[in-house]
Design an enzyme around this catalytic site. Sequence first.
Site, PDB file in Angstrom:
ATOM      1  N   LYS A 189       4.963  35.423   5.004  1.00 40.99           N
ATOM      2  CA  LYS A 189       4.688  36.817   5.370  1.00 40.99           C
ATOM      3  C   LYS A 189       5.155  37.108   6.793  1.00 40.99           C
ATOM      4  O   LYS A 189       5.795  38.138   7.051  1.00 40.99           O
ATOM      5  CB  LYS A 189       3.185  37.103   5.252  1.00 40.99           C
ATOM      6  CG  LYS A 189       2.711  37.378   3.849  1.00 40.99           C
ATOM      7  CD  LYS A 189       1.198  37.385   3.732  1.00 40.99           C
ATOM      8  CE  LYS A 189       0.513  38.158   4.819  1.00 40.99           C
ATOM      9  NZ  LYS A 189      -0.957  38.105   4.725  1.00 40.99           N
ATOM     10  N   ILE A 196      11.793  39.733  10.086  1.00 41.04           N
ATOM     11  CA  ILE A 196      13.087  40.297   9.695  1.00 41.04           C
ATOM     12  C   ILE A 196      13.038  41.816   9.786  1.00 41.04           C
ATOM     13  O   ILE A 196      13.934  42.461  10.338  1.00 41.04           O
ATOM     14  CB  ILE A 196      13.452  39.868   8.262  1.00 41.04           C
ATOM     15  CG1 ILE A 196      13.684  38.365   8.191  1.00 41.04           C
ATOM     16  CG2 ILE A 196      14.706  40.614   7.781  1.00 41.04           C
ATOM     17  CD1 ILE A 196      13.863  37.849   6.763  1.00 41.04           C
ATOM     18  N   HIS A 207      11.896  38.570  -9.352  1.00 39.23           N
ATOM     19  CA  HIS A 207      11.059  37.422  -9.028  1.00 39.23           C
ATOM     20  C   HIS A 207      11.920  36.242  -8.597  1.00 39.23           C
ATOM     21  O   HIS A 207      12.906  35.908  -9.270  1.00 39.23           O
ATOM     22  CB  HIS A 207      10.219  37.001 -10.229  1.00 39.23           C
ATOM     23  CG  HIS A 207       9.213  38.021 -10.646  1.00 39.23           C
ATOM     24  ND1 HIS A 207       8.205  37.749 -11.550  1.00 39.23           N
ATOM     25  CD2 HIS A 207       9.037  39.309 -10.293  1.00 39.23           C
ATOM     26  CE1 HIS A 207       7.465  38.828 -11.725  1.00 39.23           C
ATOM     27  NE2 HIS A 207       7.963  39.794 -10.974  1.00 39.23           N
ATOM     28  N   GLU A 216       6.053  31.902  -5.368  1.00 39.92           N
ATOM     29  CA  GLU A 216       6.741  32.991  -6.062  1.00 39.92           C
ATOM     30  C   GLU A 216       6.832  34.198  -5.125  1.00 39.92           C
ATOM     31  O   GLU A 216       5.834  34.632  -4.552  1.00 39.92           O
ATOM     32  CB  GLU A 216       6.009  33.404  -7.342  1.00 39.92           C
ATOM     33  CG  GLU A 216       6.750  34.501  -8.090  1.00 39.92           C
ATOM     34  CD  GLU A 216       6.085  34.890  -9.394  1.00 39.92           C
ATOM     35  OE1 GLU A 216       6.555  34.438 -10.450  1.00 39.92           O
ATOM     36  OE2 GLU A 216       5.093  35.652  -9.347  1.00 39.92           O
ATOM     37  N   ALA A 242       2.898  48.803 -11.595  1.00 36.24           N
ATOM     38  CA  ALA A 242       2.351  47.488 -11.926  1.00 36.24           C
ATOM     39  C   ALA A 242       0.867  47.401 -11.577  1.00 36.24           C
ATOM     40  O   ALA A 242       0.082  46.761 -12.287  1.00 36.24           O
ATOM     41  CB  ALA A 242       3.133  46.395 -11.196  1.00 36.24           C
TER      42      ALA A 242
END
Length: 243
Positions: free
Chosen positions: A21, A27, A122, A141, A153
């Site tokens: 994270k 970035i 994914h 993942e 979702a």
Amino acid sequence: MHKLDWELYLLPFEQAVEEIKVKIKNIRNELRKRKEHSPIEFAVGRVKSIPSIYNKANRLQFPIDENICWEIRDIAGVRVICQFIDDIPAVVEMIRKRGDMRVYLEKDYVSTPKESGYRGYHLAVEYPIMMAGGQVTIPVEIQIRTLGMNFWATIEHSLNYKYEGIIPSNIRQRLFEAAKASYKLDSEMNNIREEIKEAQAEFTKKEVPMDSLLSLVELDLDIDAGMENMSKSEGEEHDDDNH
């Protein structure tokens, strides 16, 4: 088979989620400081709960041992949210090029959505962690979605939870239609992304507190509250990711 010490077993997964994270946020921050478009809006993550691990392992008939993480590859999960569809391959490429993790499996549910209508990209990565006893490598993942894909979702997960995984057919069909509508909106926004990016750049120059659509509602989605939903959704709504 000896019983796992879950507190110790999950420790590297917790560390991996936090490290990844931070790296993703760095970035984003670097690109923004360079006055360049960041394909990353925000990143969240979680480690599956122990009951969720057991439930998924039992459903898929995996033995509970030290290798369970390689069967249930999303014990550690990180989700990256983008503004535009075209941001997704940019983030994927960034992750592929990194030297601190190795992508060993990719699933493109953006170009080829699931039967439910779910879309997202994914990546299963091998991530090395330095522990007291030396380096260990674990699977993580990484899911990449647009804001619209993530909203859909999340709603699907809520309904799956309400109906214990058996959503009535009429609601399931409406969800499918909503997924198509959401993707159409994503596509339209993607078509005018340059105009949107220019507008956001102008807001930034004028020091208006909006450098993305997200900050209109001043959400701090870096907080992991509610990420247990992700734990269940990745274990329940995306079980076929393991096969």
